[in-house]
Structures are given as structure tokens and as C-alpha cells.
Design a protein around this motif. Structure first.
Motif, PDB file in Angstrom:
ATOM      1  N   SER A 124      18.286   1.060   1.006  1.00  0.00           N
ATOM      2  CA  SER A 124      17.189   1.287   1.943  1.00  0.00           C
ATOM      3  C   SER A 124      16.587  -0.075   2.260  1.00  0.00           C
ATOM      4  N   GLN A 125      16.099  -0.238   3.478  1.00  0.00           N
ATOM      5  CA  GLN A 125      15.611  -1.559   3.890  1.00  0.00           C
ATOM      6  C   GLN A 125      14.277  -1.931   3.260  1.00  0.00           C
ATOM      7  N   GLY A 126      13.546  -0.959   2.759  1.00  0.00           N
ATOM      8  CA  GLY A 126      12.279  -1.278   2.124  1.00  0.00           C
ATOM      9  C   GLY A 126      11.470  -0.029   1.852  1.00  0.00           C
ATOM     10  N   PRO A 127      10.293  -0.219   1.248  1.00  0.00           N
ATOM     11  CA  PRO A 127       9.439   0.923   0.953  1.00  0.00           C
ATOM     12  C   PRO A 127       9.012   1.650   2.235  1.00  0.00           C
ATOM     13  N   GLY A 152      12.946   6.681  -0.252  1.00  0.00           N
ATOM     14  CA  GLY A 152      14.328   6.298  -0.505  1.00  0.00           C
ATOM     15  C   GLY A 152      14.487   4.952  -1.174  1.00  0.00           C
ATOM     16  N   PHE A 153      13.515   4.072  -1.062  1.00  0.00           N
ATOM     17  CA  PHE A 153      13.622   2.735  -1.636  1.00  0.00           C
ATOM     18  C   PHE A 153      13.170   2.708  -3.099  1.00  0.00           C
ATOM     19  N   SER A 154      11.954   3.174  -3.329  1.00  0.00           N
ATOM     20  CA  SER A 154      11.377   3.089  -4.670  1.00  0.00           C
ATOM     21  C   SER A 154      11.578   4.343  -5.503  1.00  0.00           C
ATOM     22  N   ARG A 155      12.040   5.440  -4.877  1.00  0.00           N
ATOM     23  CA  ARG A 155      12.197   6.748  -5.515  1.00  0.00           C
ATOM     24  C   ARG A 155      10.841   7.323  -5.946  1.00  0.00           C
ATOM     25  N   ARG A 156       9.777   6.854  -5.308  1.00  0.00           N
ATOM     26  CA  ARG A 156       8.424   7.338  -5.586  1.00  0.00           C
ATOM     27  C   ARG A 156       8.262   8.725  -4.963  1.00  0.00           C
ATOM     28  N   ALA A 182      -2.518   8.922   4.047  1.00  0.00           N
ATOM     29  CA  ALA A 182      -2.854   8.320   2.749  1.00  0.00           C
ATOM     30  C   ALA A 182      -2.242   6.923   2.608  1.00  0.00           C
ATOM     31  N   LEU A 183      -1.079   6.718   3.200  1.00  0.00           N
ATOM     32  CA  LEU A 183      -0.402   5.413   3.139  1.00  0.00           C
ATOM     33  C   LEU A 183      -0.909   4.456   4.220  1.00  0.00           C
ATOM     34  N   ARG A 184      -1.735   4.969   5.137  1.00  0.00           N
ATOM     35  CA  ARG A 184      -2.222   4.216   6.301  1.00  0.00           C
ATOM     36  C   ARG A 184      -1.061   3.756   7.182  1.00  0.00           C
ATOM     37  N   GLY A 185      -0.139   4.707   7.406  1.00  0.00           N
ATOM     38  CA  GLY A 185       0.990   4.433   8.282  1.00  0.00           C
ATOM     39  C   GLY A 185       2.237   4.057   7.529  1.00  0.00           C
ATOM     40  N   ILE A 186       3.360   4.231   8.196  1.00  0.00           N
ATOM     41  CA  ILE A 186       4.642   3.827   7.612  1.00  0.00           C
ATOM     42  C   ILE A 186       5.423   3.053   8.661  1.00  0.00           C
ATOM     43  N   LYS A 187       6.412   2.301   8.236  1.00  0.00           N
ATOM     44  CA  LYS A 187       7.194   1.458   9.145  1.00  0.00           C
ATOM     45  C   LYS A 187       8.062   2.270  10.039  1.00  0.00           C
TER      46      LYS A 187
END
Length: 187
Positions: A124-127, A152-156, A182-187
Motif C-alpha cells: 500500500s502506498q501509505g496510511p 491496508g497499510f498499517s492494518r489498523r 475522525a481522521l480529518r480526511g483521507i488521501k
């Protein structure tokens, strides 16, 4: 040595299992011993445990396995071979059969190993770049439909919710919107 112990040794010498000895003792002699008790009494009588050597030398066992491989399909692995040997009243350990089969049939072992499922390497390219959403239906008949999401990146675990239904996409969308907020947006 008691009469019971001599009977146990006699049956053990006939290569009977502890459970078989226990059943024979009950049926023939009206002596009630569990299979564990049979094993413990045999140890006290210095009878060797069954986990050790088989009485077959490695060379003799190797010849027997070679003969059996000749008449077996190429998919026969060490577990099946161990069962076949035990069926012929050859007490043998599975790890010993595995060792011998690796030595005499390395191509067959490699062939069977390659047929196993190979897990894909996942990148995965990142969190928060990709989120995996899934539902769990096993508890649905009891009123507990479950939905979850994992990064997919951190498995959180992003969310894991028990909801009123897992057939309603609106509920999943609501969980997604709450997570993004809650994350204030995602990429």
C-alpha cells in the motif's frame, strides 16, 4: 510382578495400542483400566514407550517406502504414507517418514510443496490510502450483524461495528463518513 502387569506386558508385546489393551482387559479379564492407566503401568514395568524406535531400521523403512511410492500416485505425501505404514502394522513416527521421503523423493516433495497456496505480497502506498471493508454474517441470525474496516497499510482497525443490519449500504456509508471525519480526511 502382579498378574495384571504380566497380562499388560503380554498384550503390549503383541503390538496392541493402549486403548485396545484397555478394552481387552475389561472384556476378557474384567479388569477396568483406562488407556492412560495402561500406559503408566507399562512404564512402571520398564516397557519402552511407543514414541521411540519402531523396530525397523532406517534402511529397511526406506526400502518399504520406496516400494510403496512405486505403486502410489505422485500426490501421496508423508501424512498419507505414515497412515499406510501404520495400516500395515509398522509403527512409525511421522517426522521419520518425512525425513526419508525428503531424501528419496525430493522432486515429489517439491512438487507437493509448490501446490500449496502462495500468499500474495501486499503493498500500500501509505496510511489511509486504501481501506478494506467487510461484513461478518455468522452472528446475524442472533441479531448481531458486524461490519469492519481495516487500513491496508498499517492494518489498523478503522471501525468494527455491530449494527441493526449488514444489508443496508447506508449503514456502511455512515461508518465510512464518521471515520473520515475522525481522521480529518483521507488521501
Amino acid at each position: 510382578m502382579t498378574d495384571t502387569n504380566s497380562l499388560l506386558l503380554e498384550y503390549a508385546a503383541k503390538n496392541m495400542s493402549h486403548k485396545e489393551i484397555s478394552l481387552v482387559m475389561i472384556k476378557e479379564h474384567n479388569i477396568h483400566l483406562s488407556s492412560n492407566a495402561v500406559g503408566k503401568r507399562l512404564l512402571r514395568c520398564d516397557y519402552p514407550p511407543r514414541r521411540g524406535s519402531t523396530g525397523y531400521s532406517d534402511a529397511k523403512l526406506e526400502r518399504k517406502i520406496k516400494d510403496m511410492l512405486q505403486s502410489s500416485p505422485p500426490t501421496v505425501g508423508y501424512r498419507h504414507m505414515t497412515d499406510k505404514l501404520r495400516h500395515l502394522n509398522i509403527p512409525v513416527r511421522r517426522d521419520k517418514v518425512m525425513e526419508i521421503m525428503r531424501r528419496i523423493d525430493p522432486l515429489g516433495v517439491d512438487f507437493r510443496r509448490r501446490r500449496r497456496i502462495k500468499r500474495k505480497i501486499y503493498y500500500s502506498q501509505g496510511p489511509n490510502y486504501i481501506l478494506h471493508v467487510d461484513g461478518y454474517d455468522k452472528l446475524k441470525p442472533f441479531g448481531f450483524p458486524i461490519h469492519g474496516c481495516i487500513d491496508g497499510f498499517s492494518r489498523r482497525i478503522m471501525w468494527l461495528e455491530v449494527g441493526p443490519s449488514n444489508n443496508d449500504p447506508e449503514i456502511v456509508a455512515c461508518n465510512f463518513v464518521q471515520t473520515v471525519a475522525a481522521l480529518r480526511g483521507i488521501k
